[in-house]
Structure formats: C-alpha cells, structure tokens
Design an enzyme around this catalytic site. Structure first.
Site, PDB file in Angstrom:
ATOM      1  N   LYS A   1      -5.671  64.785  29.236  1.00  0.00           N
ATOM      2  CA  LYS A   1      -4.460  64.071  28.830  1.00  0.00           C
ATOM      3  C   LYS A   1      -3.219  64.965  28.921  1.00  0.00           C
ATOM      4  CE  LYS A   1      -7.117  61.090  25.693  1.00  0.00           C
ATOM      5  NZ  LYS A   1      -7.124  60.419  24.352  1.00  0.00           N
TER       6      LYS A   1
ATOM      7  N   GLU B   1     -13.545  52.018  34.060  1.00  0.00           N
ATOM      8  CA  GLU B   1     -12.484  53.040  34.054  1.00  0.00           C
ATOM      9  C   GLU B   1     -12.436  53.795  35.381  1.00  0.00           C
ATOM     10  OE1 GLU B   1     -12.667  53.597  29.199  1.00  0.00           O
ATOM     11  OE2 GLU B   1     -13.352  55.250  30.477  1.00  0.00           O
TER      12      GLU B   1
HETATM   13  P1  IDP Z   1     -11.840  58.065  21.499  1.00  0.00           P
HETATM   14  O1  IDP Z   1     -10.861  58.604  22.522  1.00  0.00           O
HETATM   15  O2  IDP Z   1     -12.476  59.169  20.698  1.00  0.00           O
HETATM   16  O3  IDP Z   1     -12.835  57.111  22.092  1.00  0.00           O
HETATM   17  P2  IDP Z   1     -10.522  55.705  20.383  1.00  0.00           P
HETATM   18  O4  IDP Z   1     -10.732  55.211  19.003  1.00  0.00           O
HETATM   19  O5  IDP Z   1     -11.144  54.944  21.516  1.00  0.00           O
HETATM   20  O6  IDP Z   1     -10.973  57.249  20.426  1.00  0.00           O
HETATM   21  O7  IDP Z   1      -8.952  55.793  20.598  1.00  0.00           O
HETATM   22  C1  IDP Z   1      -8.412  55.972  21.904  1.00  0.00           C
HETATM   23  C2  IDP Z   1      -7.304  56.999  21.824  1.00  0.00           C
HETATM   24  O8  IDP Z   1      -6.249  56.491  20.999  1.00  0.00           O
HETATM   25  C3  IDP Z   1      -7.710  58.323  21.154  1.00  0.00           C
HETATM   26  O9  IDP Z   1      -8.373  59.210  22.017  1.00  0.00           O
HETATM   27  C4  IDP Z   1      -6.360  58.842  20.718  1.00  0.00           C
HETATM   28  O10 IDP Z   1      -5.629  59.427  21.800  1.00  0.00           O
HETATM   29  C5  IDP Z   1      -5.656  57.566  20.274  1.00  0.00           C
HETATM   30  N1  IDP Z   1      -5.867  57.325  18.830  1.00  0.00           N
HETATM   31  C6  IDP Z   1      -6.999  56.902  18.224  1.00  0.00           C
HETATM   32  N2  IDP Z   1      -6.857  56.809  16.886  1.00  0.00           N
HETATM   33  C7  IDP Z   1      -5.558  57.160  16.644  1.00  0.00           C
HETATM   34  C8  IDP Z   1      -4.781  57.263  15.425  1.00  0.00           C
HETATM   35  O11 IDP Z   1      -5.247  56.984  14.320  1.00  0.00           O
HETATM   36  N3  IDP Z   1      -3.493  57.684  15.598  1.00  0.00           N
HETATM   37  C9  IDP Z   1      -2.948  57.968  16.811  1.00  0.00           C
HETATM   38  N4  IDP Z   1      -3.648  57.884  17.964  1.00  0.00           N
HETATM   39  C10 IDP Z   1      -4.933  57.493  17.887  1.00  0.00           C
END
Ligand code: IDP
Ligand code: MG
Length: 139
Positions: free
Chosen positions: A11, A128
């Site tokens: 990222k 993806e």
């Molecule tokens: P993951 O990447 O571990 O699968 P997901 O819950 O799928 O996590 O969330 C996708 C992306 O969204 C995360 O990698 C992160 O960049 C962002 N994200 C997730 N939760 C939060 C939060 O509570 N605050 C801000 N960004 C978040």
C-alpha cells in the site's frame, strides 16, 4: 486460476517509506513465489470498486483517500495454502494487535495505513487478481 495463489498489494504508506524491498524479501523468505507484479496507482473509481465490500463502513472514505494517495505494488503470489499462509504472514489488520515478526507488526503505521493487503479467500483472490491483471500478465 490455480487455488494455491493469493493477491497482494503493497500500500502507499509502505511504498512511500521505502519498504517495497524489505516486504518482498519477507514474502520470498516465507516461501511465496511471485508470479505477477506491477507498480501502479489506483483512481478513486478503482478504489471504490476494489473495496466495495466496505462501502458502508465508517472508514470507507478514508480508505479510498489513502489507497489512492500514491503508487502501490500489486502482485500475485504462489504457495501451498497461499491465502491462509499469507494472512498469517500479514498479521492482524491493526499493527498493535499483529503478532511479532508479521509484516504489519514490522511495517504498518496504523489500522488504516497497514502496509500490505492480502486476499481473504480463494474466491476473492481470483476476483482481485482479475481486477488488477489481464490474462497476459498472470504467469
Ligand atoms: P484486512 O485488510 O486485514 O482484511 P479489512 O477489515 O478487510 O482488513 O479492511 C480493509 C482495509 O480497510 C484494512 O486493511 C485497512 O486499510 C482499512 N481499515 C480496516 N479497518 C479500519 C478502521 O477501523 N479504520 C481505518 N481503516 C480501516
Ligand atoms: Mg479484508
């Protein structure tokens, strides 16, 4: 596409900090083979589509702004049990909760700016990969 593959993105936070090399080294040392890779930058529309599953979450706008804020490195990785093993190598979404030695523990800044994406299922890995790569770019 084979099911022993997963999709990843380094990222913008990690690219800006110069972590492409160290992260790719961790990925290689953990036994993943890189089968496709490119550096690119997502448009707002790309990001909204890629993360559409999160469109109702409170952090969605911040996530789209962050992921479009600079170049990313997209890649397809191959290894037995690729999706699950790569999620283990990544660590928890938040670096504070990520296990010692994981990519997010080592390289992430915060729960949002967490350095690397990894697919969460074989089905999403295929979706993806097709989102980012044409058939001619997947080896
Ligand atoms: P993951 O990447 O571990 O699968 P997901 O819950 O799928 O996590 O969330 C996708 C992306 O969204 C995360 O990698 C992160 O960049 C962002 N994200 C997730 N939760 C939060 C939060 O509570 N605050 C801000 N960004 C978040
Ligand atoms: Mg996820």
């Amino acid at each position: 596409m084979a099911l022993n593959r997963t999709f990843t993105m380094i990222k913008p936070d990690a690219v800006k900090k110069g972590y492409i090399g160290p992260i790719l080294n961790k990925i290689n040392v953990a036994g993943f083979k890189i089968v496709s890779m490119k550096m690119t930058q997502l448009s707002k529309r790309d990001a909204e589509l890629f993360y559409s599953i999160h469109k109702d979450r409170p952090f969605f706008n911040d996530l789209v702004a962050f992921i479009t804020s600079g170049p990313i490195v997209a890649a397809v990785l191959e290894k037995d049990n690729a999706v699950n093993d790569f999620r283990t190598l990544l660590g928890s979404t938040s670096p504070e909760e990520a296990a010692e030695g994981t990519i997010r523990k080592l390289f992430a800044t915060s729960v949002g700016e967490n350095a690397v994406h990894g697919s969460d299922s074989d089905e999403n890995s295929v979706i993806e990969t097709r989102f980012h790569f044409s058939d001619r770019e997947v080896f």
